[in-house]
Write an enzyme that holds these catalytic residues in place. Structure first.
Site, PDB file in Angstrom:
ATOM      1  N   THR A  13      61.374  31.494  35.723  1.00  0.00           N
ATOM      2  CA  THR A  13      63.006  31.644  35.943  1.00  0.00           C
ATOM      3  C   THR A  13      63.404  31.351  37.297  1.00  0.00           C
ATOM      4  O   THR A  13      62.326  31.816  38.205  1.00  0.00           O
ATOM      5  CB  THR A  13      63.539  32.864  35.493  1.00  0.00           C
ATOM      6  OG1 THR A  13      63.133  33.903  36.093  1.00  0.00           O
ATOM      7  CG2 THR A  13      63.144  33.284  34.170  1.00  0.00           C
ATOM      8  N   SER A  15      63.295  28.440  39.386  1.00  0.00           N
ATOM      9  CA  SER A  15      62.055  27.801  39.954  1.00  0.00           C
ATOM     10  C   SER A  15      62.209  26.458  40.415  1.00  0.00           C
ATOM     11  O   SER A  15      61.294  25.554  40.397  1.00  0.00           O
ATOM     12  CB  SER A  15      60.900  27.788  38.535  1.00  0.00           C
ATOM     13  OG  SER A  15      61.546  27.225  37.288  1.00  0.00           O
ATOM     14  N   GLY A  18      61.331  27.238  46.332  1.00  0.00           N
ATOM     15  CA  GLY A  18      61.009  28.479  46.847  1.00  0.00           C
ATOM     16  C   GLY A  18      59.724  28.786  46.261  1.00  0.00           C
ATOM     17  O   GLY A  18      58.847  27.951  45.690  1.00  0.00           O
ATOM     18  N   GLY A  20      59.637  30.322  43.168  1.00  0.00           N
ATOM     19  CA  GLY A  20      59.656  30.052  41.895  1.00  0.00           C
ATOM     20  C   GLY A  20      59.091  28.580  41.608  1.00  0.00           C
ATOM     21  O   GLY A  20      58.264  28.470  40.636  1.00  0.00           O
ATOM     22  N   SER A 141      59.175  43.019  45.056  1.00  0.00           N
ATOM     23  CA  SER A 141      59.105  42.812  46.662  1.00  0.00           C
ATOM     24  C   SER A 141      58.552  43.860  47.283  1.00  0.00           C
ATOM     25  O   SER A 141      58.682  45.352  46.573  1.00  0.00           O
ATOM     26  CB  SER A 141      60.469  42.523  46.815  1.00  0.00           C
ATOM     27  OG  SER A 141      60.721  42.507  48.474  1.00  0.00           O
ATOM     28  N   TYR A 154      69.355  45.528  47.301  1.00  0.00           N
ATOM     29  CA  TYR A 154      68.328  44.685  47.101  1.00  0.00           C
ATOM     30  C   TYR A 154      66.993  45.398  46.915  1.00  0.00           C
ATOM     31  O   TYR A 154      66.140  45.328  45.812  1.00  0.00           O
ATOM     32  CB  TYR A 154      67.836  43.490  48.087  1.00  0.00           C
ATOM     33  CG  TYR A 154      66.776  42.812  47.759  1.00  0.00           C
ATOM     34  CD1 TYR A 154      66.716  41.654  46.902  1.00  0.00           C
ATOM     35  CD2 TYR A 154      65.504  42.999  48.557  1.00  0.00           C
ATOM     36  CE1 TYR A 154      65.579  40.992  46.734  1.00  0.00           C
ATOM     37  CE2 TYR A 154      64.510  42.154  48.501  1.00  0.00           C
ATOM     38  CZ  TYR A 154      64.456  41.072  47.621  1.00  0.00           C
ATOM     39  OH  TYR A 154      63.382  40.301  47.240  1.00  0.00           O
TER      40      TYR A 154
END
Length: 262
Positions: A13, A15, A18, A20, A141, A154
């Site tokens: 997803t 994609s 970057g 993805g 992350s 985030y």
């Protein structure tokens, strides 16, 4: 080690660019049939053309869908009803002081960064269970462990990825399906390039991003941003048959930003 994903279908997803895109390219290079997704058809078409040009013979196709809501997943599953590998990569981020983050931005962060992975996993898990084989990867992350003061919403969403991936892995105990989270650190994705050096060329953006890491992520051991491909390498391994004993894990590709031996 030779990773061979021939015969496997992978959905990545978010994609079209970057991290993805790098993951999609890595999986395609390992022989998987890869489904690229993005909100705009033009972006999907461009990513497919670029990938086919860089990997001759790549088996790739694309779906344009807005995965920030349930309707987008209905459209995705209608176009691609089955997947052996699911990489929940789609996500958003922005720097914003806590007192200035409105309710709707908290909701957007949760819908895109957390619920997208929940919905996708729920949609494709039954097919994996039928085959008793599958790979689900959440792109979290380092911010999910070391919550950044300048984007708390985030960090909150990325901690959510860790909770969902660990719990889902435990619910699939004893099966051939693994669920893991991969935690990138500062990475020179398109979004980061735009953040640190809007409109600049790659070399300038890389220089500015490296300066940002040294100034604001001083615990980084590599003292630079990672490339999307460096993150993708971990993801491709986790999706491989060789990674069958790795599940329920939070795998950091953060350059050592998180200061822990665990």
């Amino acid at each position: 080690m030779k990773i061979d994903l021939t015969g496997k279908t992978a959905i990545v997803t978010g994609s079209t660019r970057g991290i993805g895109y790098a993951i999609a390219a890595g999986l395609a290079g390992a022989g998987a049939t890869v489904v690229i997704t993005g909100r705009k058809q033009a972006d999907v078409d461009q990513a497919l053309a670029t990938l086919r040009g860089s990997i001759p013979g790549a088996q790739v196709r694309g779906v344009a869908a807005d995965l920030s809501n349930a309707a987008g997943f209905t459209a995705l599953q209608a176009a691609e009803p089955q997947a052996d590998i699911l990489v929940n990569n789609v996500g958003v981020f922005n720097l914003q002081p806590f007192a200035e983050i409105p309710d709707e931005e908290w909701t957007r962060m949760f819908e895109v960064n957390v619920m997208s992975g929940v919905r996708a996993s729920r949609a494709y898990l039954p097919g994996m269970q039928h085959k008793n084989w599958g790979r689900i990867v959440f792109i979290s992350s380092e911010s999910g462990l070391a919550i950044p003061a300048d984007m708390i919403h985030y960090g909150f969403s990325k901690t959510g990825n860790l909770a969902v991936s660990r719990g889902l892995a435990k619910s699939l105990a004893g099966t051939g399906i693994t669920v893991n989270a991969v935690l990138p650190g500062p990475t020179l994705s398109d979004g980061v390039q735009h953040l640190v050096a809007p409109g600049a060329d790659y070399a300038t953006a890389e220089r500015e991003a490296n300066a940002f890491v040294k100034a604001h992520r001083a615990s980084s051991i590599i003292q630079r941003v990672a490339t999307p491909e460096e993150v993708a390498n971990m993801v491709v391994y986790v999706c491989s048959p060789q990674a069958s004993a790795t599940t329920g894990a939070a795998l950091r590709v953060d350059g050592g930003v998180v200061d822990t031996i665990g």
